[in-house]
Design an enzyme around this catalytic site. Structure first.
Site, short mmCIF file in Angstrom:
data_model
loop_
_atom_site.label_atom_id
_atom_site.label_comp_id
_atom_site.label_asym_id
_atom_site.label_seq_id
_atom_site.Cartn_x
_atom_site.Cartn_y
_atom_site.Cartn_z
N GLY A 159 0.86 -1.06 0.00
CA GLY A 159 0.01 0.02 -0.03
C GLY A 159 0.99 1.30 -0.01
N ASP A 177 6.29 -4.91 14.66
CA ASP A 177 4.79 -4.72 15.25
C ASP A 177 4.82 -3.33 15.97
OD1 ASP A 177 2.63 -4.44 16.87
OD2 ASP A 177 2.40 -6.64 17.13
N TYR A 218 -11.94 2.70 13.21
CA TYR A 218 -11.32 3.38 12.16
C TYR A 218 -11.19 4.94 12.15
CZ TYR A 218 -8.71 4.33 7.64
OH TYR A 218 -7.61 4.69 6.82
N LYS A 271 -8.23 7.43 13.17
CA LYS A 271 -7.50 8.41 12.24
C LYS A 271 -7.88 9.80 12.66
CE LYS A 271 -5.60 5.41 9.44
NZ LYS A 271 -3.90 5.66 9.36
#
Length: 167
Positions: A18, A61, A158, A162
């Protein structure tokens, strides 16, 4: 090849795919050395191979503080400096607030929120070390989303994560 960041060193989380992968490729194309980090070892190693001598990979991680200590130390050991941290690692779940479990909420917040916090904390520390030894400062880039501005009905965790990154 460009050269806009020639001589700079970047650490990119979520670099196996991505936006993280694309940032790694572009920064290397522009002259930077790049440490790609991710929990996806095969993907991360693949990106590092694409970068050739300009890159390396470390399993990382972003929710684990000792992994951050290792990633920044590895960057300094391999490349002698750190100029840029791109906090790109992120996850999401498709759940409304009514359907989102506390476990899902906490996992998304941990990766997207705590991971950015730790990236800033240890990134600043490593960038300052570089600056004190003749560097010119650095940049930390935190990847958010339009969901941090306007929440979607089925992205409760999410959206919250964000929004936290944005602020």
């Amino acid at each position: 090849m460009g050269g806009r960041v020639s001589g700079k060193v970047a650490l990119i989380t979520g670099g196996a795919s991505g936006l993280g992968r694309e940032a790694a490729l572009r920064l290397a194309e522009e002259g930077a050395k790049v440490l790609v980090t991710d929990i996806n070892e095969s993907g991360g190693n693949s990106v590092a191979r694409e970068l050739s001598d300009s890159g390396a990979f470390v399993r990382h991680d972003v929710t684990i503080e000792t992994d951050w200590i290792n990633a920044t130390k590895t960057t300094l050991d391999l490349f002698g400096r750190l100029d840029v941290v791109v906090n790109s690692a992120g996850i999401g779940t498709m759940n409304s607030i009514e359907d989102c479990s506390l476990e899902e909420w906490q996992k998304v917040m941990s990766v997207n929120g705590d991971g950015v916090f730790l990236g800033c904390k240890y990134g600043v520390e490593a960038i300052k070390q570089t600056s004190m030894s003749g560097g010119a400062g650095g940049s930390i880039i935190n990847i958010s989303s339009v969901s941090g501005l306007i929440g979607g009905h089925n992205l409760a965790a999410y959206n919250g994560s964000k929004g936290a990154v944005r602020l």
